[in-house]
Design an enzyme around this catalytic site. Structure first.
Site, PDB file in Angstrom:
ATOM      1  N   LYS B  79      -4.102 -18.159   3.863  1.00 51.04           N
ATOM      2  CA  LYS B  79      -2.671 -18.690   3.461  1.00 51.04           C
ATOM      3  C   LYS B  79      -2.963 -19.888   2.812  1.00 51.04           C
ATOM      4  O   LYS B  79      -3.577 -21.040   3.084  1.00 51.04           O
ATOM      5  CB  LYS B  79      -2.080 -19.183   4.946  1.00 51.04           C
ATOM      6  CG  LYS B  79      -0.518 -19.303   4.878  1.00 51.04           C
ATOM      7  CD  LYS B  79       0.127 -19.533   5.885  1.00 51.04           C
ATOM      8  CE  LYS B  79       1.822 -19.883   5.944  1.00 51.04           C
ATOM      9  NZ  LYS B  79       2.361 -20.123   7.156  1.00 51.04           N
ATOM     10  N   SER B 154       6.766 -17.995   7.369  1.00 49.30           N
ATOM     11  CA  SER B 154       6.703 -18.374   6.279  1.00 49.30           C
ATOM     12  C   SER B 154       5.204 -17.738   5.805  1.00 49.30           C
ATOM     13  O   SER B 154       4.967 -17.706   4.410  1.00 49.30           O
ATOM     14  CB  SER B 154       6.241 -19.908   6.089  1.00 49.30           C
ATOM     15  OG  SER B 154       5.098 -20.324   6.971  1.00 49.30           O
ATOM     16  N   SER B 178       5.705 -18.460  12.248  1.00 50.94           N
ATOM     17  CA  SER B 178       5.389 -18.308  10.886  1.00 50.94           C
ATOM     18  C   SER B 178       4.197 -17.166  10.718  1.00 50.94           C
ATOM     19  O   SER B 178       3.854 -16.623   9.608  1.00 50.94           O
ATOM     20  CB  SER B 178       4.962 -19.339   9.863  1.00 50.94           C
ATOM     21  OG  SER B 178       6.146 -19.946   9.715  1.00 50.94           O
TER      22      SER B 178
END
Lengths: 499, 505
Positions: B79, B154, B178
């Site tokens: 990520k 997210s 997230s």
């Protein structure tokens, strides 16, 4: 810039009561910074004492320096403070390019040390107990250099350079409560307080304590209140005072400046002021507001510290003697006058003399040698006296003089030899044949020779002019190359005169 | 024959060990898959140019008999809020334009040392602020189950990458859900470890007291493999625990044993359900709970009124900490620098840079966070939120004295259409209502897919356990996964629609 209008100091004191508050920042000389492993050394090339954390790079985190915590506890204890059992860090948020991350990790409502008192002694002997509100840990900011403007300050500069070497260096911020009742001594109190803080941190060994390097910084808050009033006046905060003398001058200046304004019916602007060493004046900086909102909140990256009772007790026991109390004790023990003592302190020879007295030398004798011959040679060579000689050296010399082996002049020669590494006092005496002649025989011979050349001296002495002996003593000393006890020579001459 | 990109960790490792395939082939296959479909999905912001070299190096070491980690050669997506030395780090924001970190995040360093191959940096909501990955400065990520829908956020990029077989493993970060919520919306597994289990060093800080890095994968066991590699104290992160963690892979394996659910006390919390949860999601949860009971678990209905204000408390704390954590993006030392046209000073450059570099959602939260820390607001907002947080912690303590785990839906809704995200912040944050309590309390939470709705959209169920009982969520998560697979005949992830030319079931 027109010269600031000032009221005469004495007049200011008649009308107003000065109140001061002092904030002192002490840079700790730990090996690494407060929250990172970057080295904590002075004088490195810009932006070399860094880790990613010092620059606030994304993803970096603070880790507490245990040595800095220990030093802070020691300092808190030396200031007579209570040490908090649970103490946390807080973020002080504001945007400025000398902060690597636009917040400073400091402490808020739970500083590591609080409620203390520092005893200081003024030159007059007046003793003041300065109340300490708190001492807390925080990290220093980097250094900005403004280029292109006329004054080197930010106003008018073309650009600024940032050096983050200093960013993250451990600081202890010491805050006093308002100091009342200083009266005419107030400027001196400010300077002496900072001087005492300096002595304390030097005795603890936790800071290099060089004000000219910014290891100790002082911000002086000054306000006046009309005599008889209960309300505190508006205060100004003066920064950039880089020496003890400047602190005294700046506080004095502010008292005079504020008095003039108030007497004219004006009001004092609450602001930060900048001290100018060259003009001896303060000038306005940015307006200071108690409402400067730093949006403090507990630092989530660091768990609160819980110093153990054992650690605190250990550090308390190991505390060195309070410098003010130590000085008073030594001055009284040695029976030095205030001036003599102050000279010793100013010359940085207190420890040397103390150690010399400890090995058995009379205090005044120790003082004489250190402040006299050793200091003289040190000055010639641009070194510190303590680098040249040891207390043992002085003890040897003093003992030889007391025993009559050396007189003062010879002792100085021997000392010079010891300093130059020629060996022990005894070795030098033998090598150079410097001992005093203790046998009367050679003295009498020399006296006879001298009298032969100055025959009328004996008559003069017999006639009552004893000072005539002086010329003979001089001649004898010369003939003996100084290796005679002048007092004994004199005795022998007097005996001859009585014959 | 299963395509390489559909293989799980154990299958990949076995193939590598037997020599059937090479690490280079594995990496190449995944890069091909990315080339094939990521134009549409947009899971990746950056693809690693040097991935094949790194894989070749693993092959060389293996051939030479040099020591390599057990999982060497397995690819992992990262990520884009974890910093990497060999790829840019953007946080999905313009403000980090050009930024190349001089150090690797600890979790990245650990997997590199273990021989895993970072494939690239995945898309996310800007600075991890969002639940749909629509606030990224690098375009939206599309849900591989339906390209007109969001993958969640997210961490939508990591979830989509794993769901669409572009990577077998991915890193995510979870501050309010997230990792878990995108897992639920993409039919994959996402885990938020106990706070402090995994180092945050090198993770772009959003809310320091809430953030945790965790694994995303298609199966519980695969997630467990990554989890085992990354847990453990890091001297760079004072909030990381010194704890002797047991193996999550072993825990997952135990979960698949006969009778592992017998006697397990399972809590269902009223406030982690109710009106906000869509019926099709609620149905899936009910099926799951029934299945657990059938295996001998005891279900207890629990009440936690303290959770009523949890979402609001979360947004206040998150925004406040973020407002401080994001202050470092100021043009001075790295990233974007915007020079305003008129007379510039440092404040105006900082302002212009942040004005242009940050997106609207980030700005909104920074303003809220700054406000919440202001002198007059600190007590009612920030401290008020901390008080709610304490109540949430106590609620969990109370409930875990009665049950072993708590289960709930992970997301109250299935994947929503792109662009349907509301403008009202609090409403949007209701999407996080099921996941934020675990972050507030710092407890472990795992989302496992349990089924697919009539609209052919996946649903995930969340398993929560007390702090430090991460093994428990893996055990129960693996048990649920097994029940679901047995019931449906195949794992949920295999129902994903075909994308691209290569490598789908």
């Amino acid at each position: 810039m027109a010269k600031t209008k000032l009221m005469k100091f004495e007049q200011a004191l008649e009308q107003f009561e000065p109140v001061i508050g002092l904030e002192v920042h002490v840079e700790l000389n730990t090996k690494t910074k407060m929250f990172t492993t970057a080295p904590n050394t002075f004088g490195a090339e810009p932006n070399t004492n860094l880790t990613a954390t010092c620059l606030g790079l994304p993803g970096t985190l603070p880790v507490v320096n245990e040595e800095a915590v220990r030093y802070s506890i020691q300092l808190g204890l030396a200031l007579g403070c209570e040490i908090r059992e649970k103490t946390g860090f807080a973020r002080k948020n504001y945007f400025y390019p000398d902060l690597g991350k636009n917040y400073q990790i400091s402490q808020a409502d739970d500083p590591i040390a609080y409620d203390g008192s520092v005893e200081i002694e003024l030159a007059s002997g007046r003793v003041i107990h300065v109340p300490i509100e708190r001492a807390h840990m925080e990290e220093d900011a980097g250094k900005l250099t403004h280029v292109g403007g006329a004054t080197g300050r930010i106003q008018g500069a073309e650009y600024s350079l940032v050096d983050y070497n200093r960013a993250g260096v451990p600081l202890v911020e010491i805050v006093t409560r308002p100091i009342f009742g200083g009266e005419a001594d107030t400027p001196e109190i400010a300077a002496q307080y900072v001087s005492t803080i300096r002595d304390i941190v030097v005795a603890l060994g936790i800071s290099d304590a060089r004000m000219e390097r910014g290891n100790i910084r002082c911000d002086a808050n000054v306000s006046l209140r009309p005599r008889g009033s209960d309300n505190l006046g508006t205060r100004t905060e003066t920064k950039n005072v880089n020496s003890l003398r400047s602190i005294e001058r700046a506080v004095r200046f502010e008292i005079q400046r504020q008095a003039h304004i108030l007497a004219e019916g004006g009001t004092i602007t609450q602001e930060t002021r900048h001290w100018h060493e060259d003009t001896g004046e303060t000038s306005p900086g940015r307006p200071k507001s108690d409402a400067d909102d730093y949006r403090y909140f507990p630092e989530p990256d660091i768990a609160p510290l819980t110093p153990s009772r054992d650690l605190i007790d250990q550090l308390q026991t190991a505390l060195p003697e309070h410098p003010t109390l130590r000085r008073r004790r030594l001055r009284e023990a040695w029976s030095f006058s205030r001036l003599e003592f102050q000279d010793v302190v100013n010359a940085n020879l207190l420890d040397a003399i103390d150690e010399t007295v400890t090995v058995g030398v009379e205090p005044q004798t120790a003082r004489k040698w250190w402040m006299g011959e050793i200091a003289r040679i040190a000055k010639e060579r641009s070194v510190e006296p303590a680098e040249l000689a040891t207390p043992q050296n002085v003890a040897e010399i003093a003992e030889l003089v007391a025993a009559g082996t050396l007189n003062d002049k010879l002792a100085r020669e021997v000392l010079q030899g010891m300093i130059d590494g020629e060996g022990s006092a005894q070795e030098i005496i033998e090598a150079r044949g410097l001992a005093l002649v203790s046998d009367d025989g050679p003295l009498i011979e020399a006296i006879d020779t001298a009298l032969a050349q100055q025959p009328d001296v004996i008559d003069k002495i017999r006639a009552g002019k004893v000072q005539a002996a002086g010329a003979v003593i001089g001649a004898v000393m010369k003939a003996m190359r100084g290796q005679a006890d002048a007092a004994r020579v004199r005795e022998l001459i007097m005996e001859r005169a009585e014959q | 024959m299963t395509h390489i990109t559909q293989m799980g960790v154990e299958a990949l490792v076995t193939s590598l060990e037997t020599g059937e395939i090479s690490a280079r082939e594995i990496t190449a296959a995944h890069l091909d898959r990315i080339r094939d479909i990521d134009g549409e999905v947009n899971a990746f912001i950056t693809v690693n140019e040097t991935a094949e070299q790194a894989a070749a190096e693993v092959d060389r070491k293996r051939a030479a008999g040099e020591p390599i980690g057990a999982l060497a050669g397995v690819p992992v997506a990262v990520k884009d809020m974890l910093v990497t030395t060999d790829m840019p780090t953007t946080g999905a924001s313009k403000i980090l334009e050009g930024y190349r970190s001089p150090f690797d995040a600890t979790v990245v360093r650990r997997v590199r040392e273990a021989g895993l191959i970072p494939l690239g940096k995945t898309n996310m909501d800007e600075f991890a602020m969002g639940s749909t990955t629509e606030t990224s400065a690098f375009g939206v990520t599309r849900n591989p189950w339906d390209l007109e829908r969001v993958p969640g956020g997210s961490g939508g990029g990591s979830a989509a990458a794993v769901a669409a077989c572009m990577a077998p493993l991915a890193f995510g970060s979870d501050t309010g859900g997230s990792i878990r919520q995108p897992a639920a919306l993409t039919g994959t597994v996402g885990v938020k470890p106990t706070y402090g289990a995994v180092s945050r060093y090198g993770a772009l800080a959003l809310a320091s007291s809430l953030d945790q890095v965790g694994p995303a994968a298609r199966t519980v066991t695969d997630a467990a493999y990554l989890h085992d590699l990354i847990v453990g104290h890091d001297e760079h992160d004072s909030t990381s625990h010194q704890h002797d963690w047991t193996s999550m892979v072993t825990a997952a394996s135990e979960g698949r044993n006969e009778g592992s659910l017998k006697g397990l006390k399972v809590g269902v919390v009223n406030q982690l359900g109710g009106e906000g949860v869509a019926p099709e999601v609620h149905d899936q949860l009910s099926h799951t709970v029934t299945a657990l009971e059938a295996q001998g678990a005891e279900v207890h209905i629990l009440d936690a009124p303290e959770f009523d204000r949890a979402a609001e408390a979360y947004i206040v704390l998150l925004s406040a900490e973020a407002s401080s954590n994001l202050a470092k993006f100021d043009s001075v030392r790295f990233g974007l620098r915007v020079q305003p046209s008129e007379q510039a000073n440092v404040e105006s450059v900082m302002g212009a840079t942040r004005g242009e570099g940050f997106g609207a959602e980030v700005k909104r939260r920074l303003l809220l966070g700054t406000f919440a820390l202001e002198h007059g607001q600190y007590d009612p907002l920030f401290l008020g939120a901390q008080r709610v947080r304490t109540l949430v912690i106590r609620a969990f303590e109370r409930m875990f004295s009665q049950v072993d785990v708590i289960v709930s839906a992970t997301s109250p809704v299935t994947a929503q259409p792109l662009g349907s995200r509301g403008e009202h912040p609090v409403q949007e944050h209701r999407a996080d209502m099921l996941t934020t309590p675990a972050n507030l309390a710092g407890i472990p939470a795992l989302s496992v897919p349990v089924g697919v709705t009539d609209e052919h959209l996946p649903v995930g169920v969340q398993v929560l356990a007390p702090a430090f009982e991460d093994a428990r969520v893996y055990r129960v998560g693996a048990a649920i996964e097994q029940l679901v697979t047995e019931r449906n005949g195949a794992p949920v992830w295999q129902s994903i629609p075909t994308l691209g030319g290569k490598a789908n079931a």
